[in-house]
Design a protein around this motif. Structure first.
Motif, PDB file in Angstrom:
ATOM      1  N   TYR A 156       0.839  -1.203   0.000  1.00  0.00           N
ATOM      2  CA  TYR A 156       0.000   0.000   0.000  1.00  0.00           C
ATOM      3  C   TYR A 156       0.876   1.257   0.000  1.00  0.00           C
ATOM      4  O   TYR A 156       0.577   2.241  -0.689  1.00  0.00           O
ATOM      5  N   HIS A 157       1.954   1.223   0.775  1.00  0.00           N
ATOM      6  CA  HIS A 157       2.872   2.357   0.843  1.00  0.00           C
ATOM      7  C   HIS A 157       3.482   2.645  -0.526  1.00  0.00           C
ATOM      8  O   HIS A 157       3.519   3.796  -0.982  1.00  0.00           O
ATOM      9  N   LEU A 158       3.960   1.599  -1.193  1.00  0.00           N
ATOM     10  CA  LEU A 158       4.566   1.756  -2.517  1.00  0.00           C
ATOM     11  C   LEU A 158       3.532   2.183  -3.543  1.00  0.00           C
ATOM     12  O   LEU A 158       3.806   3.008  -4.423  1.00  0.00           O
ATOM     13  N   LEU A 159       2.329   1.609  -3.437  1.00  0.00           N
ATOM     14  CA  LEU A 159       1.246   1.971  -4.359  1.00  0.00           C
ATOM     15  C   LEU A 159       0.925   3.459  -4.243  1.00  0.00           C
ATOM     16  O   LEU A 159       0.814   4.164  -5.258  1.00  0.00           O
ATOM     17  N   CYS A 160       0.781   3.943  -3.011  1.00  0.00           N
ATOM     18  CA  CYS A 160       0.470   5.364  -2.799  1.00  0.00           C
ATOM     19  C   CYS A 160       1.579   6.250  -3.344  1.00  0.00           C
ATOM     20  O   CYS A 160       1.315   7.289  -3.957  1.00  0.00           O
ATOM     21  N   ARG A 161       2.803   5.866  -3.103  1.00  0.00           N
ATOM     22  CA  ARG A 161       3.949   6.642  -3.614  1.00  0.00           C
ATOM     23  C   ARG A 161       3.888   6.779  -5.131  1.00  0.00           C
ATOM     24  O   ARG A 161       4.231   7.809  -5.690  1.00  0.00           O
ATOM     25  N   CYS A 162       3.421   5.734  -5.802  1.00  0.00           N
ATOM     26  CA  CYS A 162       3.393   5.748  -7.270  1.00  0.00           C
ATOM     27  C   CYS A 162       2.216   6.554  -7.822  1.00  0.00           C
ATOM     28  O   CYS A 162       2.375   7.291  -8.787  1.00  0.00           O
ATOM     29  N   VAL A 163       1.021   6.410  -7.235  1.00  0.00           N
ATOM     30  CA  VAL A 163      -0.162   7.043  -7.830  1.00  0.00           C
ATOM     31  C   VAL A 163      -0.371   8.477  -7.357  1.00  0.00           C
ATOM     32  O   VAL A 163      -1.145   9.221  -7.978  1.00  0.00           O
ATOM     33  N   LEU A 164       0.282   8.891  -6.269  1.00  0.00           N
ATOM     34  CA  LEU A 164       0.135  10.265  -5.806  1.00  0.00           C
ATOM     35  C   LEU A 164       0.720  11.247  -6.822  1.00  0.00           C
ATOM     36  O   LEU A 164       1.685  10.923  -7.522  1.00  0.00           O
ATOM     37  N   PRO A 165       0.162  12.459  -6.923  1.00  0.00           N
ATOM     38  CA  PRO A 165       0.723  13.463  -7.829  1.00  0.00           C
ATOM     39  C   PRO A 165       2.107  13.903  -7.377  1.00  0.00           C
ATOM     40  O   PRO A 165       2.451  13.800  -6.192  1.00  0.00           O
ATOM     41  N   GLU A 166       2.899  14.385  -8.308  1.00  0.00           N
ATOM     42  CA  GLU A 166       4.253  14.811  -7.985  1.00  0.00           C
ATOM     43  C   GLU A 166       4.260  15.917  -6.936  1.00  0.00           C
ATOM     44  O   GLU A 166       5.159  15.980  -6.092  1.00  0.00           O
ATOM     45  N   ALA A 167       3.250  16.765  -6.962  1.00  0.00           N
ATOM     46  CA  ALA A 167       3.175  17.858  -5.990  1.00  0.00           C
ATOM     47  C   ALA A 167       2.988  17.352  -4.566  1.00  0.00           C
ATOM     48  O   ALA A 167       3.290  18.059  -3.601  1.00  0.00           O
TER      49      ALA A 167
END
Length: 286
Positions: free
Chosen positions: A53-64
């Protein structure tokens, strides 16, 4: 099967490298490069799915908001994907980014934008997993921004395949071997990165990096793995007057031993150890 121009472009187009997806998990050599596989290994209750979940969030979150803004495919073989938990972690990360002034758009539209980068597929057998991987070739062709495949877990059908394979080891491992071959083709053709959890089958007392810890899955899968995260849970002292289970969860510490290889487990590149807690806002490294 012939390949269209759009499919050829999607296959050849450079996808985002995830080498910096989580520097605290990997050593000085960095995380996985294009076409590499990370296996998260350990018994139940050692934080493997929370790390996904941590890695998934890191990937799908916007760059900002500190993310990579790439598409992710989540293959759920354990039917354990908790969307409420995932949305809660995403919302916490967006709110944290907004509170620092980096991104104040934490409304539903931003959250929906993050979730639109996620494709979830469910599998209930190794045969269906094989069919799903064939489908992913089309999905990756139509989603050139997809950079990561998460599999939870690659060992879900181990005992079922052993039962159906009878006395023949080759028959027991046939389906996972074919799945591994297909994954190898996806890695080679589309240059994506794969993270997969693997449950402990055989318990070893020789330490977190013992040979037995990886010997139960077929060699076709083992040859794909280039990084290995062995997850464990530290014992915590239980004092009288402890708070609720949420407070106790926040005090639980998980350890991750990372080992990296050049290819096919031939030469070690490096190793590292990290630790984290699981909080209401997700994984917190310590």
């Amino acid at each position: 099967m012939s390949e269209s121009g759009t499919q050829l472009f999607a296959r050849l187009e450079a996808r985002q490298c995830l080498k910096d997806v989580e520097p605290r998990l990997f050593g000085d050599d960095g995380g996985p490069d294009h076409g590499e596989v990370v296996e998260l290994y350990g018994p139940e209750g050692t934080g493997k799915t929370e790390l996904l979940y941590h890695l998934l969030c890191r990937c799908v979150l916007p760059e900002a908001a500190g993310g990579l803004e790439v598409d992710v495919v989540f293959v759920d073989t354990d039917y354990s994907l908790d969307m409420f938990r995932l949305v809660s972690v995403l919302d916490s990360r967006l709110n944290a980014a907004g509170s620092t002034g980096e991104n104040s758009r934490t409304d539903d539209a931003v959250l929906r934008s993050c979730l639109s980068r996620l494709l979830v597929v469910h599998c209930y057998s190794s045969s269906q997993l094989l069919l799903t991987l064939h489908f992913l070739e089309t999905a990756l062709s139509s989603r050139p921004s997809a950079a990561l495949i998460l599999i939870d877990s690659i060992s879900a059908f181990y005992w079922l395949d052993r039962s159906e394979g009878g006395a023949s080891v080759a028959k027991q491992e046939e389906r996972l071997s074919r799945c591994s071959e297909l994954l190898g083709r996806l890695l080679r053709d589309y240059r994506i990165t794969i993270f997969a959890t693997c449950h402990t089958i055989r318990k070893s007392s020789s330490g977190p990096s013992s040979e037995m810890d990886r010997s139960h899955l077929c060699r076709s899968w083992q040859r794909l793995v280039t990084h290995r995260l062995v997850c464990s849970r530290q014992e915590t002292e239980r004092n009288h007057g402890d708070g609720g289970c949420g407070e106790q969860r926040n005090r639980q510490v998980f350890m991750v031993h990372c080992s990296s290889w050049t290819s096919s487990w031939t030469r070690a590149k490096g190793s590292s150890v990290s630790s984290f807690r699981v909080t209401d806002a997700g994984v917190e490294f310590i």
